[in-house]
Design an enzyme around this catalytic site. Structure first.
Site, PDB file in Angstrom:
ATOM      1  CB  SER A 220     -29.705 -19.483 -48.632  1.00 36.31           C
ATOM      2  OG  SER A 220     -30.389 -18.834 -49.669  1.00 36.31           O
TER       3      SER A 220
ATOM      4  CG  ASP B  30     -33.128 -21.983 -49.598  1.00 39.24           C
ATOM      5  OD1 ASP B  30     -32.767 -22.153 -48.418  1.00 39.24           O
ATOM      6  OD2 ASP B  30     -32.960 -20.913 -50.198  1.00 39.24           O
TER       7      ASP B  30
END
Length: 348
Positions: A47, A200
């Site tokens: 991320s 994610d």
């Protein structure tokens, strides 16, 4: 006779994700890039950590450590410019004060948006898939430079269909791979790569450590964490409960890997593995710059705060934590771990 200068010690970095809190990692990288006693040869990242990694490598390839620092600052300036157009009109401190003292402070813009996404998905709210983050990464990152670098890079994303972690390595790290690693499913549509949807990477690897152990990466691993492990007290408001659930969720995979590492290291230290099995494992030294402890007082919505004053404040904290780590723990690199995994991460 002139005294020979010792070679820099090779290390691997593991960069956790955390939205705007990734500016803390910016500060850590900024300070470590000035250190002549360490040689960063590998990064595993998720991320915001992945974005810091590709920005760092882009600058490193263009202009060495100084170029890496410039690229990181340029990247975060662009994040602020695209994400906080009203910052000049209403600084974060003023906005925070306003919402803190407002009788309906539970209904901040962030909480209102969170309520909306509880029954409307990005496919409903954003049918054209408008994503300023894509434009930012595309304008700031030179992926050809990332692919040309000798610094090993591993980026984690979550395969939506299989529920397994996907690691994009070196030349596989693309614009879409980085965006997939940062794709929060309530905020963005899944990122498709070769027909496979990804979310994610923090759900399954925040960051993933195992790629470092199955490659030629240095055995000294420096974790840079953003989410606090411990938080005393029982959350009582809806916001507090959601904050704590997010922290637990995005720390779970890291704690699982650390538990496995501690177990294998114990077996190796006590010679409990057969010689034929021992050859498949190697001893590793674990170190950590624990930003989560510094960021414990920040609420979940601050991960969306892209005001320049907030981001540079986190950068300065990151630099300070890195400076302290260099003074107290760096001498142990190449010799032993500077933390006890059980005591610092796993003990209840």
């Amino acid at each position: 006779m002139a005294r020979s200068v010792p070679k820099p010690k090779p290390v691997s970095l593991a960069l956790q994700g955390g939205g705007a809190h990734g500016a803390f990692t910016w500060g850590v990288l900024d300070r470590l890039s000035e250190c002549e006693t360490l040689d960063i040869r590998a990064m595993t990242a998720t991320s915001a950590g992945a974005m810091n990694a590709v920005a760092y490598i882009t600058g490193l390839e263009r202009g060495g450590p100084a170029g890496a620092r410039e690229a990181l600052e340029s990247f975060w300036r662009e994040i602020s410019r695209r994400g906080a157009p009203l910052d000049a009109l209403m600084p974060t401190s003023a906005a925070s004060s306003m919402f803190q003292n407002h009788p309906f402070k539970a209904w901040t813009p962030h909480n209102f948006a969170a309520a909306m996404t509880s029954f409307l998905s990005p496919y409903d709210l954003n049918p054209f898939d408008i994503n300023p983050l894509r434009e930012t990464v595309e304008s700031q990152i030179d992926f050809d430079a990332v692919h040309a670098s000798s610094l090993r890079l591993f980026v984690a994303a979550t395969n939506v269909e299989t529920g397994k972690v996907r690691i994009f390595e070196d030349g596989e790290v693309s614009l879409d791979a980085v965006l997939a690693s940062a794709c929060l499913p309530h905020t963005f549509k899944a990122v498709e790569i070769d027909g496979v949807p990804y979310w994610d990477g923090g759900y399954l690897g925040n960051p993933s450590l195992f790629p470092l152990f199955y490659s030629d990466a240095p055995r000294d691993v420096v974790l840079i964490t953003l989410n606090p492990i411990e938080r005393p007290g029982t959350p009582r408001t809806a916001g507090e409960i959601q904050d704590r659930l997010n922290e637990i969720t995005f720390n779970a995979s890291l704690l699982g890997e650390l538990r496995a590492i501690a177990f294998v290291q114990k077996l190796l230290n006590q010679n409990l593995l057969a010689k034929t099995v021992r050859s498949n494992y190697r001893k590793v030294n674990i170190h950590a710059i624990r930003g989560g402890e510094s960021l414990r007082t920040l609420r979940l919505e601050s991960k969306y705060d892209t005001s320049w004053s907030f981001l540079t404040g986190l950068r300065d904290k990151g630099r300070a934590y890195a400076e302290e780590w260099l003074e107290t723990c760096e001498p142990k690199v190449g010799k032993q771990s500077s933390l006890d995994i059980h005591q610092d991460f796993l003990n209840d």
